[in-house]
Write a protein that holds these residues in place. Structure first.
Motif, PDB file in Angstrom:
ATOM      1  N   MET A   1       1.154  -1.062   0.004  1.00  0.00           N
ATOM      2  CA  MET A   1       0.289   0.059   0.208  1.00  0.00           C
ATOM      3  C   MET A   1       1.205   1.009  -0.285  1.00  0.00           C
ATOM      4  O   MET A   1       2.104   1.567   0.762  1.00  0.00           O
ATOM      5  N   ASN A   2       0.348   2.197  -0.775  1.00  0.00           N
ATOM      6  CA  ASN A   2       0.725   3.840  -1.062  1.00  0.00           C
ATOM      7  C   ASN A   2       0.833   4.407   0.499  1.00  0.00           C
ATOM      8  O   ASN A   2      -0.255   4.348   0.343  1.00  0.00           O
ATOM      9  N   LEU A   3       1.744   4.867   1.691  1.00  0.00           N
ATOM     10  CA  LEU A   3       0.837   5.385   2.516  1.00  0.00           C
ATOM     11  C   LEU A   3       1.061   7.169   1.893  1.00  0.00           C
ATOM     12  O   LEU A   3       0.530   7.892   2.896  1.00  0.00           O
ATOM     13  N   VAL A   4       1.349   7.836   0.831  1.00  0.00           N
ATOM     14  CA  VAL A   4       1.523   9.249   1.009  1.00  0.00           C
ATOM     15  C   VAL A   4      -0.095   9.650  -0.714  1.00  0.00           C
ATOM     16  O   VAL A   4      -0.156  10.472   0.347  1.00  0.00           O
ATOM     17  N   SER A   5      -0.377   8.742  -0.932  1.00  0.00           N
ATOM     18  CA  SER A   5      -1.588   8.581  -1.991  1.00  0.00           C
ATOM     19  C   SER A   5      -2.683   9.070  -0.880  1.00  0.00           C
ATOM     20  O   SER A   5      -3.499   9.452  -1.513  1.00  0.00           O
ATOM     21  N   PRO A   6      -2.550   8.377  -0.022  1.00  0.00           N
ATOM     22  CA  PRO A   6      -3.838   9.181   0.861  1.00  0.00           C
ATOM     23  C   PRO A   6      -3.662  10.586   1.891  1.00  0.00           C
ATOM     24  O   PRO A   6      -4.792  11.054   1.720  1.00  0.00           O
TER      25      PRO A   6
ATOM     26  N   SER B   1      -5.727   3.038   4.068  1.00  0.00           N
ATOM     27  CA  SER B   1      -5.873   4.267   3.534  1.00  0.00           C
ATOM     28  C   SER B   1      -6.877   5.604   3.904  1.00  0.00           C
ATOM     29  O   SER B   1      -6.359   6.075   3.884  1.00  0.00           O
ATOM     30  N   CYS B   2      -8.576   5.074   4.211  1.00  0.00           N
ATOM     31  CA  CYS B   2      -9.238   5.973   5.223  1.00  0.00           C
ATOM     32  C   CYS B   2      -8.576   6.506   6.322  1.00  0.00           C
ATOM     33  O   CYS B   2      -8.718   7.574   6.268  1.00  0.00           O
ATOM     34  N   ALA B   3      -7.937   5.136   6.978  1.00  0.00           N
ATOM     35  CA  ALA B   3      -7.567   6.295   8.574  1.00  0.00           C
ATOM     36  C   ALA B   3      -6.483   7.563   8.254  1.00  0.00           C
ATOM     37  O   ALA B   3      -5.768   8.213   8.925  1.00  0.00           O
ATOM     38  N   ILE B   4      -5.505   6.902   7.308  1.00  0.00           N
ATOM     39  CA  ILE B   4      -3.996   7.513   6.933  1.00  0.00           C
ATOM     40  C   ILE B   4      -4.666   9.071   6.479  1.00  0.00           C
ATOM     41  O   ILE B   4      -4.158   9.950   7.051  1.00  0.00           O
ATOM     42  N   CYS B   5      -6.010   9.223   5.400  1.00  0.00           N
ATOM     43  CA  CYS B   5      -5.968  10.621   4.412  1.00  0.00           C
ATOM     44  C   CYS B   5      -7.186  11.012   5.942  1.00  0.00           C
ATOM     45  O   CYS B   5      -6.822  12.629   5.712  1.00  0.00           O
ATOM     46  N   ASP B   6      -8.042  10.929   6.533  1.00  0.00           N
ATOM     47  CA  ASP B   6      -9.118  11.428   7.497  1.00  0.00           C
ATOM     48  C   ASP B   6      -8.217  12.407   8.466  1.00  0.00           C
ATOM     49  O   ASP B   6      -8.964  13.305   8.481  1.00  0.00           O
ATOM     50  N   PRO B   7      -7.217  11.842   9.092  1.00  0.00           N
ATOM     51  CA  PRO B   7      -6.492  12.740   9.754  1.00  0.00           C
ATOM     52  C   PRO B   7      -6.017  13.909   9.342  1.00  0.00           C
ATOM     53  O   PRO B   7      -6.302  15.319   9.920  1.00  0.00           O
TER      54      PRO B   7
END
Length: 152
Positions: free
Chosen positions: A1-6, A102-108
């Protein structure tokens, strides 16, 4: 999984939301966080516990109609719910194993923007995209002096 895209998705979300004028921007984001709270209902990974979470986020979204802080809290609550679903192995998108993470990375990212008051990010982007026009160091502009009254 890409951590940057979220993270990029979160930033793009904030930029797009900046196109909406206040107070509509705040109210629209309150609706969005309320909808995000119901995102797991169809999967039902936590069974009947999904319903109290939806009720909690609905209340937070309602309070968010008048408060950016509540909207930010709503996104942080959704982050926690995303992590719980990720750890349980019940992702938000059943066909994408890491979708909840991914959602948990984007939401913050969105939450931080909301906790700052959901400021428009358009002006800073415009300043960043346009190089500043600095005057030649030897060139000085004449500043207008104070208005003088003519005695008479």
């Amino acid at each position: 999984m890409n951590l940057v895209s979220p993270i990029i998705v979160g930033i793009v979300y904030c930029l797009l939301m900046s196109l909406i004028e206040e107070p509509h921007r705040r109210r629209f984001n309150a609706i969005m966080v309320g909808g995000a709270g119901a995102a797991y209902l169809s999967g039902g990974g936590f069974g009947p516990w999904e319903l109290p979470f939806v009720a909690l986020t609905a209340y937070v979204a309602y309070r968010g109609l008048e408060s950016w802080t509540f909207i930010g809290i709503g996104w942080l609550l959704h982050t926690a719910w995303d992590m719980a679903h990720h750890l349980k192995g019940n992702p938000i998108l059943p066909f994408s194993h890491d979708s909840s993470l991914s959602c948990a990375i984007c939401d913050p990212v969105i939450a931080l923007w909301c906790l700052r008051g959901g400021p428009s990010l358009i002006a800073p982007v415009r300043r960043w995209l346009r190089p500043s026009r600095t005057a030649d160091p030897g060139e000085r502009r004449a500043r207008p002096g104070p208005a003088r009254r003519i005695a008479g």
